[in-house]
Design an enzyme around this catalytic site. Structure first.
Site, mmCIF file in Angstrom:
data_model
loop_
_atom_site.group_PDB
_atom_site.id
_atom_site.type_symbol
_atom_site.label_atom_id
_atom_site.label_comp_id
_atom_site.label_asym_id
_atom_site.label_seq_id
_atom_site.Cartn_x
_atom_site.Cartn_y
_atom_site.Cartn_z
ATOM 1 N N ASP A 137 0.849 -1.193 0.000
ATOM 2 C CA ASP A 137 0.000 0.000 0.000
ATOM 3 C C ASP A 137 0.881 1.239 0.000
ATOM 4 O OD1 ASP A 137 -2.440 1.334 -0.063
ATOM 5 O OD2 ASP A 137 -2.559 1.482 2.115
ATOM 6 N N HIS A 144 -4.124 13.857 0.965
ATOM 7 C CA HIS A 144 -4.350 12.997 2.129
ATOM 8 C C HIS A 144 -3.142 13.065 3.066
ATOM 9 C CE1 HIS A 144 -5.310 9.554 4.642
ATOM 10 N NE2 HIS A 144 -4.160 8.996 4.305
ATOM 11 N N ARG A 153 1.141 16.341 13.079
ATOM 12 C CA ARG A 153 2.305 17.225 13.117
ATOM 13 C C ARG A 153 1.930 18.569 12.503
ATOM 14 N NH1 ARG A 153 3.711 12.499 10.848
ATOM 15 N NH2 ARG A 153 3.449 13.496 8.812
ATOM 16 N N GLU A 209 -10.541 3.812 3.592
ATOM 17 C CA GLU A 209 -9.667 4.650 2.768
ATOM 18 C C GLU A 209 -10.018 4.409 1.310
ATOM 19 O OE1 GLU A 209 -5.540 4.074 3.890
ATOM 20 O OE2 GLU A 209 -5.754 5.508 5.542
ATOM 21 N N GLU A 211 -9.216 4.216 -2.259
ATOM 22 C CA GLU A 211 -7.978 4.022 -3.029
ATOM 23 C C GLU A 211 -8.291 3.301 -4.333
ATOM 24 O OE1 GLU A 211 -4.638 2.423 -0.905
ATOM 25 O OE2 GLU A 211 -5.324 3.183 1.047
ATOM 26 N N ASP A 243 -8.962 0.364 1.902
ATOM 27 C CA ASP A 243 -7.975 -0.005 2.922
ATOM 28 C C ASP A 243 -8.561 0.324 4.297
ATOM 29 O OD1 ASP A 243 -5.671 -0.482 4.392
ATOM 30 O OD2 ASP A 243 -4.778 1.448 3.896
ATOM 31 N N ARG A 247 -7.899 3.616 13.369
ATOM 32 C CA ARG A 247 -7.014 4.756 13.632
ATOM 33 C C ARG A 247 -6.402 4.755 15.030
ATOM 34 N NH1 ARG A 247 -5.922 5.825 8.535
ATOM 35 N NH2 ARG A 247 -7.726 6.555 7.349
ATOM 36 N N GLN A 250 -3.701 2.179 14.999
ATOM 37 C CA GLN A 250 -2.631 2.715 14.149
ATOM 38 C C GLN A 250 -1.793 3.752 14.897
ATOM 39 O OE1 GLN A 250 -4.181 4.406 10.509
ATOM 40 N NE2 GLN A 250 -2.186 4.968 9.697
ATOM 41 N N LYS A 263 -4.233 -2.223 9.912
ATOM 42 C CA LYS A 263 -4.602 -2.306 8.501
ATOM 43 C C LYS A 263 -4.821 -3.748 8.040
ATOM 44 C CE LYS A 263 -3.418 2.083 7.236
ATOM 45 N NZ LYS A 263 -4.224 2.982 6.403
ATOM 46 N N THR A 267 -8.818 -5.771 3.616
ATOM 47 C CA THR A 267 -8.691 -4.839 2.491
ATOM 48 C C THR A 267 -9.659 -5.345 1.425
ATOM 49 O OG1 THR A 267 -6.342 -4.524 2.976
ATOM 50 C CG2 THR A 267 -7.098 -3.851 0.784
ATOM 51 N N THR A 369 -4.685 6.683 -0.047
ATOM 52 C CA THR A 369 -5.953 7.406 -0.048
ATOM 53 C C THR A 369 -5.911 8.560 -1.043
ATOM 54 O OG1 THR A 369 -6.168 6.841 2.278
ATOM 55 C CG2 THR A 369 -7.623 8.563 1.444
ATOM 56 N N GLU A 383 -9.863 12.440 7.648
ATOM 57 C CA GLU A 383 -9.763 13.764 7.040
ATOM 58 C C GLU A 383 -11.073 14.530 7.129
ATOM 59 O OE1 GLU A 383 -7.902 14.242 3.058
ATOM 60 O OE2 GLU A 383 -7.464 12.122 3.322
HETATM 61 MN MN MN Z 1 -4.037 3.102 2.705
#
Ligand code: MN
Length: 436
Positions: A137, A144, A153, A209, A211, A243, A247, A250, A263, A267, A369, A383
């Site tokens: 991936d 994204h 950050r 996600e 994708e 995907d 969170r 993660q 993850k 999928t 994504t 997001e």
């Molecule tokens: Mn992904």
């Protein structure tokens, strides 16, 4: 010229439903899937979508007159082996498309024979078109990367490597499923509110996600990188890919080695593989925004610059259990376009093999994504809800920060533009069920 007679927007099929305006599978598309009659124990075989029907290539190989060269290409498809067909190489992929286009066109010689080889798509069930060898991936959507990065950050949303190399991680091939069906809410280790000691339990921040999936159709030898100009020959086709991501799991586990159990629980890919040949009218020039660094020479090529970008429109839809009970249809969560990706499919192939890594037939890439720059173009809830802080209001008086049990997520994609037939990539759905 990337296009040929098979892309002619005026071409019509003897399968009437393929000629209906807005049909996602006109004769210009011709995507492959592995299918059988729903609920049966028939052998899986490969079919081609045409209108509301599937042309059964096992039957077609037996029932219709073909030339010897087409018979050779049909053999693996009739046996349900898309990987065996991919192994014939790009010239065969192109020749098979031409043969199918001719056979399904109005007035074809094979038409009367092939009428007996159709199954309505609504009566079929699907499985993975080929065994997934390895699954990688990527993170090719810069909007994204920037939006997700700004949550973690704020002072440095994009890390310094982002504009120089396609970021990726090795995913889990064994949990790639065709279509969603039901997705069991995963459990894992996480920290409540991102602080304090961790606990173990069902994820509370389950996300999707949006994708694209890239099916690799030709291998390279170990130790032999694939140049950017040869990368296209490795790319067989494209699907939708969800995907699914937890969170909270993660956030706790990803440093320093990247995503792992957040993850690998599932999928989902859509059953139909739209070939790169079919996408020819939707190839667009690829360029970096002014002021951004140019790709290093090994990631830069004339063809990639002229045709590397893909004009594919993407959408994510949501229907909750309460909406379903109240007969309220799904609501659209977002819209985006694969043109906004920062890296092309060819660049992903070239970078992946740049250290000599061997790609095999049946390997699958996720693009990462695919979000757009505007509000409402985020390709995941992380997001769209700014990390869960701004929930989305839904029609039945509900709101969502992340997915709840009973929620169904549906991804859709298609291509449309002047001078070309509109072609669909289909859809991939999945409904969340409670942790076991
Ligand atoms: Mn992904």
């Amino acid at each position: 010229m990337l296009t040929d007679a098979t892309h002619d927007p005026n071409l019509r099929s003897w399968v009437d439903s393929a000629n209906a305006p807005g049909c996602p599978t006109p004769i210009q598309n011709l995507p492959y899937a592995r299918f059988r009659r729903a609920g049966s124990d028939e052998a899986w075989r490969i079919g081609v979508a045409i209108g509301e029907q599937i042309l059964d290539l096992a039957l077609a190989a037996r029932q219709a007159p073909w030339g010897a060269d087409v018979d050779r290409m049909l053999a693996p498809l009739a046996q349900g082996d898309l990987a065996g067909f991919m192994a014939l190489g790009r010239a065969a992929w192109k020749a098979m498309r031409a043969a199918l286009s001719e056979a399904l066109a109005e007035g074809s010689v094979q038409g009367p024979f092939l009428e007996l080889c159709l199954l309505p798509q609504a009566e079929a069930e699907f499985t993975l078109p080929a065994a997934v060898g390895d699954y990688t991936d990527f993170y090719a959507g810069i909007h994204h990367a920037r939006a997700a990065g700004s949550l973690f950050r704020p002072d440095q949303p994009l890390l310094p490597n982002y504009q120089w190399l396609p970021i990726g991680y090795h995913g889990r091939a064994s949990t790639v499923v065709v279509e969603g069906g039901t997705i069991v809410r995963p459990s894992g280790q996480m920290r409540r509110d991102g602080a304090g000691p961790p606990h173990f339990g069902p994820t509370r921040r389950l996300d999707y996600e949006l994708e694209l999936g890239l099916w690799i159709g030709a291998s390279n030898l170990l130790g032999q990188p694939v140049t950017i100009d040869a990368a296209e020959e490795r790319l067989f086709g494209i699907t939708l890919l969800n995907d699914w991501s937890a969170r909270d799991i993660q956030a706790w586990e990803y440093q320093p080695l990247g995503p792992f159990l957040a993850k690998s629980f599932a999928t989902s890919v859509s059953p139909w593989v739209v070939t790169f040949e079919a996408l020819a009218p939707y190839r667009r020039p690829f360029a970096r925004p002014a002021g951004d660094p140019a790709p290093l020479p090994y990631l830069d090529g004339a063809f990639n610059r002229a045709h590397g970008a893909l004009d594919i429109r993407l959408e994510a839809w949501l229907q909750t259990a309460r909406m379903r009970a109240a007969r309220i249809g799904p609501v659209r969560l977002s819209q985006s376009n694969a043109l906004d990706a920062y890296w092309t499919a060819a660049q992903l192939v070239t970078h992946h093999t740049s250290n000599g890594c061997r790609l095999a037939i049946g390997d699958l890439f996720g693009t990462g994504t695919l979000s757009g720059p505007e509000a409402g173009q985020g390709g995941c809830l992380l997001e769209l809800t700014r990390g869960g802080r701004v929930p989305i209001a839904l029609p039945a008086g509900e709101q969502r920060a992340f997915l709840e049990d009973g929620d169904t997520v549906m991804l859709r994609a298609w291509c449309e533009g002047p001078g070309a037939a509109r072609i669909g990539l289909g859809a991939v759905g999945g409904t969340i069920v409670a942790a076991g």
